[in-house]
Design a protein around this motif. Structure first.
Motif, PDB file in Angstrom:
ATOM      1  N   THR A   1      -6.278   3.273  -7.430  1.00  0.00           N
ATOM      2  CA  THR A   1      -5.310   2.372  -7.321  1.00  0.00           C
ATOM      3  C   THR A   1      -4.936   1.638  -8.598  1.00  0.00           C
ATOM      4  O   THR A   1      -3.925   1.656  -9.012  1.00  0.00           O
ATOM      5  CB  THR A   1      -5.248   1.675  -6.321  1.00  0.00           C
ATOM      6  N   LYS A   2      -6.017   1.185  -9.206  1.00  0.00           N
ATOM      7  CA  LYS A   2      -5.599   0.612 -10.494  1.00  0.00           C
ATOM      8  C   LYS A   2      -5.315   1.492 -11.584  1.00  0.00           C
ATOM      9  O   LYS A   2      -4.223   1.000 -12.351  1.00  0.00           O
ATOM     10  CB  LYS A   2      -7.019  -0.038 -10.995  1.00  0.00           C
TER      11      LYS A   2
ATOM     12  N   VAL B   1      -9.028  -3.941  -5.966  1.00  0.00           N
ATOM     13  CA  VAL B   1      -8.425  -2.547  -5.440  1.00  0.00           C
ATOM     14  C   VAL B   1      -9.081  -1.588  -5.834  1.00  0.00           C
ATOM     15  O   VAL B   1     -10.079  -1.796  -6.932  1.00  0.00           O
ATOM     16  CB  VAL B   1      -6.870  -2.617  -5.793  1.00  0.00           C
TER      17      VAL B   1
ATOM     18  N   GLU C   1      -7.689  -8.177   1.176  1.00  0.00           N
ATOM     19  CA  GLU C   1      -8.647  -7.546   0.150  1.00  0.00           C
ATOM     20  C   GLU C   1      -8.210  -6.305  -0.061  1.00  0.00           C
ATOM     21  O   GLU C   1      -8.349  -5.549   0.946  1.00  0.00           O
ATOM     22  CB  GLU C   1     -10.061  -7.992   0.254  1.00  0.00           C
ATOM     23  N   GLY C   2      -8.179  -5.876  -1.136  1.00  0.00           N
ATOM     24  CA  GLY C   2      -7.929  -4.327  -1.663  1.00  0.00           C
ATOM     25  C   GLY C   2      -6.516  -3.891  -1.487  1.00  0.00           C
ATOM     26  O   GLY C   2      -6.280  -2.735  -1.753  1.00  0.00           O
ATOM     27  N   ASP C   3      -5.564  -4.928  -0.956  1.00  0.00           N
ATOM     28  CA  ASP C   3      -4.126  -4.379  -0.856  1.00  0.00           C
ATOM     29  C   ASP C   3      -3.425  -4.306  -2.151  1.00  0.00           C
ATOM     30  O   ASP C   3      -3.641  -5.188  -3.270  1.00  0.00           O
ATOM     31  CB  ASP C   3      -3.375  -5.270  -0.048  1.00  0.00           C
ATOM     32  N   ILE C   4      -2.296  -3.665  -2.062  1.00  0.00           N
ATOM     33  CA  ILE C   4      -1.516  -3.726  -3.368  1.00  0.00           C
ATOM     34  C   ILE C   4      -0.137  -4.040  -2.645  1.00  0.00           C
ATOM     35  O   ILE C   4       0.335  -3.610  -1.476  1.00  0.00           O
ATOM     36  CB  ILE C   4      -1.520  -2.740  -4.257  1.00  0.00           C
TER      37      ILE C   4
ATOM     38  N   GLU D   1      -1.861  -6.836  -7.241  1.00  0.00           N
ATOM     39  CA  GLU D   1      -3.201  -6.540  -6.625  1.00  0.00           C
ATOM     40  C   GLU D   1      -3.780  -7.737  -6.003  1.00  0.00           C
ATOM     41  O   GLU D   1      -3.815  -8.794  -6.434  1.00  0.00           O
ATOM     42  CB  GLU D   1      -4.214  -6.132  -7.806  1.00  0.00           C
TER      43      GLU D   1
ATOM     44  N   ASN E   1       0.720  -1.235  -0.051  1.00  0.00           N
ATOM     45  CA  ASN E   1       0.043   0.171   0.020  1.00  0.00           C
ATOM     46  C   ASN E   1       0.742   1.313  -0.097  1.00  0.00           C
ATOM     47  O   ASN E   1       1.470   1.819  -1.189  1.00  0.00           O
ATOM     48  CB  ASN E   1      -0.955   0.064   1.035  1.00  0.00           C
TER      49      ASN E   1
END
Length: 267
Positions: free
Chosen positions: A119-120, A115, A87-90, A111, A72
């Motif tokens: 962020t994408k 995400v 979930e949703g972290d990078i 990903e 993140n």
């Protein structure tokens, strides 16, 4: 001084880079909700050694790990931990390996599940900027041309281009001349030469370009806590043009991604 490599040495460096490429491809299947970066680190070390190579980061500058995993808001140099990915972290995974006395060193941002759209877009733009930078690595150009290409593309989207951390020459040492900033002015800096090999690695933030180091002495995070993305390739100048020695192909295959982005850089 920039150290030019012979064709034979560049082919050895391609093998070193591909050890890392295959390692990132293996990790791509494991990077998921609930996985820890500590576990990924163990898998990577075993995989690199199984290929007859040596982890390039482990012990370098007293680095305690095979991977640097930046989650993140971490920009780079994140140390592996036992905290599960969610979930949703990078997570940007930077990996190095030594084979035939030469280093391979590159990175990919993964990903975890779905995400945020913003962020994408940051991930997409950063990856695009990597190839724009690579395109500028050719005879007749200078370090500033690569930095300008990356900076111009990312700042046009309102993103922060990290100043304190840069790409670098690569060879028998992890860090050789020249330094390769992700910002710069066209026509400025050291002139490129035939046979040079560099790691080009945009580190781009969703918000401010400013960063700080955490108390672990390694992890660099964004000052505003917003996400950061990091991609990196090893690139040589052959016959005056850039050729990518590493590949994201193994990652793309593992993730089911169809991409032709590297094709123009294969001679």
């Amino acid at each position: 001084m920039i150290i030019a490599k012979t064709r034979e040495e560049i082919e050895l460096m391609r093998q070193s880079a591909l050890v890392v490429s295959k390692t990132l491809g293996m990790l791509a299947k494991e990077v998921k909700v609930g996985m820890t970066t500590k576990k990924l680190d163990t898998l990577a070390e075993d995989f690199i050694r199984a290929q007859g190579a040596i982890p390039g980061f482990l012990g370098l500058y007293d680095c305690p790990s095979t991977l640097l995993c930046s989650i993140n808001e971490a920009v780079v140099h994140g140390l592996p931990t036992n905290v599960p990915l969610k979930e949703g972290d990078i997570v940007s995974i930077d990996c190095g390996a030594i084979l035939n006395d030469f280093y391979g060193d590159h990175a990919y941002t993964f990903e975890i599940g779905e995400v945020a759209p913003e962020t994408k877009k940051l991930i997409q733009t950063t990856k695009e900027s990597l190839y724009m930078g690579i395109r500028a690595l050719k005879l007749g150009n200078r370090v500033g041309d690569v930095g300008f290409a990356i900076q111009n593309h990312c700042e046009a989207e309102g993103y922060g281009v990290v100043r304190e951390l840069v790409g670098h020459g690569l060879g028998r040492k992890m860090h050789e001349d020249p330094e390769m900033p992700n910002y710069g002015r066209r026509g400025r800096g050291k002139k490129f030469i035939e046979g040079m090999v560099v790691a080009i690695e945009p580190m781009i933030n969703l918000g401010t370009h400013k960063v700080k180091q955490l108390s672990d002495g390694w992890t660099i995070v964004t000052l505003d806590g917003k996400p950061s993305v990091h991609f990196e390739h090893d690139v040589a100048i052959i016959d005056g043009k850039p050729e990518i020695l590493s590949t994201f192909g193994y990652v793309h295959e593992a993730l089911g991604i169809s991409s032709l982005e590297e094709d123009e850089f294969r001679h």
